[in-house]
Design a protein around this motif. Structure first.
Motif, PDB file in Angstrom:
ATOM      1  N   TRP A  21       2.448  20.036   1.815  1.00 22.39           N
ATOM      2  CA  TRP A  21       1.556  21.198   1.783  1.00 22.39           C
ATOM      3  C   TRP A  21       2.245  22.180   0.772  1.00 22.39           C
ATOM      4  O   TRP A  21       1.645  23.165   0.215  1.00 22.39           O
ATOM      5  N   PRO A  78       1.056  22.399  -4.001  1.00 25.71           N
ATOM      6  CA  PRO A  78       0.346  23.352  -4.912  1.00 25.71           C
ATOM      7  C   PRO A  78       1.121  24.555  -5.430  1.00 25.71           C
ATOM      8  O   PRO A  78       1.227  24.573  -6.596  1.00 25.71           O
ATOM      9  N   GLY A 130       3.317  22.878  -8.036  1.00 25.91           N
ATOM     10  CA  GLY A 130       2.390  22.744  -9.032  1.00 25.91           C
ATOM     11  C   GLY A 130       2.095  23.830 -10.054  1.00 25.91           C
ATOM     12  O   GLY A 130       2.228  23.754 -11.583  1.00 25.91           O
ATOM     13  N   ILE A 131       2.104  24.952  -9.328  1.00 21.98           N
ATOM     14  CA  ILE A 131       1.817  26.373 -10.056  1.00 21.98           C
ATOM     15  C   ILE A 131       3.244  26.831 -10.880  1.00 21.98           C
ATOM     16  O   ILE A 131       3.186  27.215 -11.981  1.00 21.98           O
ATOM     17  N   TRP A 160      -4.782  25.597  -8.763  1.00 19.23           N
ATOM     18  CA  TRP A 160      -3.800  25.322  -7.729  1.00 19.23           C
ATOM     19  C   TRP A 160      -3.936  26.035  -6.427  1.00 19.23           C
ATOM     20  O   TRP A 160      -3.771  25.534  -5.338  1.00 19.23           O
ATOM     21  N   SER A 161      -4.575  27.414  -6.472  1.00 18.91           N
ATOM     22  CA  SER A 161      -4.892  28.125  -5.243  1.00 18.91           C
ATOM     23  C   SER A 161      -5.969  27.268  -4.266  1.00 18.91           C
ATOM     24  O   SER A 161      -5.751  27.044  -3.225  1.00 18.91           O
ATOM     25  N   ALA A 214      -6.498  24.213  -4.643  1.00 17.83           N
ATOM     26  CA  ALA A 214      -5.897  22.892  -4.094  1.00 17.83           C
ATOM     27  C   ALA A 214      -5.011  23.065  -3.033  1.00 17.83           C
ATOM     28  O   ALA A 214      -4.923  22.027  -2.112  1.00 17.83           O
ATOM     29  N   PHE A 215      -4.855  24.166  -2.393  1.00 15.38           N
ATOM     30  CA  PHE A 215      -4.131  24.559  -1.133  1.00 15.38           C
ATOM     31  C   PHE A 215      -5.374  24.966  -0.104  1.00 15.38           C
ATOM     32  O   PHE A 215      -5.309  24.659   0.975  1.00 15.38           O
ATOM     33  N   THR A 271      -0.551  30.015  -2.805  1.00 14.42           N
ATOM     34  CA  THR A 271       0.245  28.732  -2.520  1.00 14.42           C
ATOM     35  C   THR A 271       1.721  28.707  -1.862  1.00 14.42           C
ATOM     36  O   THR A 271       2.151  27.614  -1.312  1.00 14.42           O
TER      37      THR A 271
END
Length: 472
Positions: free
Chosen positions: A33, A36, A39-40, A66-67, A69-70, A336
């Protein structure tokens, strides 16, 4: 992230920590979890280096991606209600107050113009950094940074090498200088709300602060002197008109000093004023003190824009670009980071249990050195305000005990959370704002990892020395 820091993250004063509202059980989460969030961070670090044109035009879309993606997997796994509660809490209780405060400080400081033709000699640059270090503990690292970064850049506008000036500004003014009062940096303000007395920090980590700031100022003076003496350092004639050089140093937009004081009063009020009046918005609690603070800050921002003469903004080259960049990137960071903070708050039972366990000695007593490094390293990449609270609670959470029997532990947590925010651009909110303003003025700033090379070479050795002197 810690960059939700400087007077900037004092905006969290009305609420505890990020993941609480949605009641996320961090112990039940997988480290996946955190992808993301990682990732950012990697996007901020690598994309300006390898895809600068794309990043410049689309960094907001990258943060949004990315937001999602979470949020989307979280909604599928835990249900739309839990996802909605997390989103609303991050937005209403954390992000909006954060952006409102940053915008107020950015606008008010941008309405103050230091008149006179400052020449960026090593002595003047060092003096500006020293003044900023003092101001940071009284008007917050964000306020001091926004007030002084523009005149510092203007003073050095005919210098060939300027990046090191801005890097040390971030080290000293945007971070280390805010370590002496609860007004300086958000973690200390949260400790104040937990019962730590106002002057406890200055009485317990003043020597550490003087050591860090003092050594950094000396290092900067010699480094800047070396650059200044190099052939070709002054790359062109000073672009400031000669007539300006005949003016005495002074200020334009003086009314903004009053508004700056109003910002400090509003933030402090929101932490001291206790009220049972609150509203619940989709599970997120909004208290009356926080609402009054935010409305007041919006009024201060509008007054600054209304009362500041246009020539002052023009002289400061004031633009909304840096504020927009920080606002968009932190929107993604605030979302994230939710599962990461939840996993940390799960303590020894969570995925990061090894980190929490590492701060305790075999006999069960806290290890100040480990608290210093654990809180510091995490604050370099996460929000230092909730990171501070995690270790504050890990050490027992009783302010009276922490201020007395466990004073070395609380000092270590406080110092680590504030000082090590300078390790990365994302360690503290003003770091990225200063970087954005500098780049907006044409300064070639180091990349994410280039900046970390500076912090590893300059700051980390000093932190190691401090560990052996104060946190053994």
């Amino acid at each position: 992230m810690k960059m939700t820091r400087a007077l900037a993250l004092i905006a969290v004063a009305a609420m505890p920590a990020m993941a609480q509202a949605a009641d996320i059980d961090g112990a039940a989460l997988s480290v996946l979890w955190g992808v993301p969030f990682a990732g950012i961070l990697l996007s901020i670090a690598l994309m300006p280096l390898f895809a600068p044109a794309f990043w410049h035009h689309h960094f907001g879309k990258v943060a949004a991606a990315w937001s999602l993606a979470f949020l989307i997997p979280f909604a599928i796994t835990f249900g739309p209600t839990a996802a909605g509660a997390s989103f609303v809490h991050a937005l209403v209780a954390e992000y909006i107050p954060f952006v409102i405060l940053l915008t107020a400080l950015f606008t008010v400081a941008g309405g103050i113009y230091i008149r006179g033709n400052l020449h960026g000699s090593p002595g003047l640059n060092t003096a500006i950094l020293a003044i900023g270090a003092v101001l940071a503990s009284f008007m917050g690292t964000t306020g001091a940074s926004m007030l002084l970064i523009r005149p510092l850049i203007r003073a050095n506008d005919n210098r060939k090498h300027m990046a090191h000036v801005v890097v040390f500004f971030i080290f000293i003014v945007s971070n280390a200088g805010g370590s002496l009062t609860p007004l300086g940096d958000p973690p200390l303000f949260l400790g104040f709300l937990k019962g730590v007395t106002f002057f406890w920090t200055v009485s317990h980590i003043l020597p550490e602060t003087l050591f860090l700031v003092g050594v950094l100022l000396v290092l900067f003076y010699f480094l800047d002197s070396w650059y200044f003496r190099r052939s070709g350092e002054v790359r062109r004639e000073d672009p400031t008109p000669d007539t300006v050089g005949k003016e005495r140093i002074g200020f334009e937009g003086k009314g903004n000093f009053v508004l700056l004081l109003a910002v400090v009063v509003l933030v402090l009020m929101s932490g001291i004023w206790k009220s049972d009046v609150q509203w619940v918005i989709a599970g997120a609690h909004v208290g009356l003190p926080g609402l009054v603070r935010d409305v007041g800050l919006i009024v201060v921002t509008l007054l600054s824009l209304k009362l500041t003469p246009r020539p002052v903004h023009e002289k400061n080259q004031f633009s909304w670009g840096p504020m927009q960049e920080v606002a968009k990137l932190f929107a993604g960071i605030f979302l994230t980071i939710i599962p990461v903070i939840a996993m940390l708050k799960a303590g020894v039972n969570g995925p990061f249990g090894a980190i929490v366990s590492a701060v305790t000695r075999p006999d069960g007593s806290p290890d100040p050195a480990m608290y210093f490094w654990a809180s510091g390293v995490l604050s370099s990449f996460l929000d230092n305000a909730p990171t501070y609270l995690v270790f504050f609670n890990t050490a027992g959470g009783d302010a009276q005990v922490l201020m007395t029997t466990l004073a070395p532990t609380l000092a270590a947590i406080s110092a680590g959370s504030v000082f090590m925010g300078a390790n990365t651009y994302i360690g503290n909110a003003p770091n990225m704002m200063v970087k954005a303003i500098a780049e907006d003025r044409g300064v070639r700033m180091p990349s994410f990892f280039g900046y970390m090379a500076w912090s590893v070479c300059v700051l980390v050795p000093l932190f190691i020395i401090m560990t052996f002197i104060w946190f053994r």
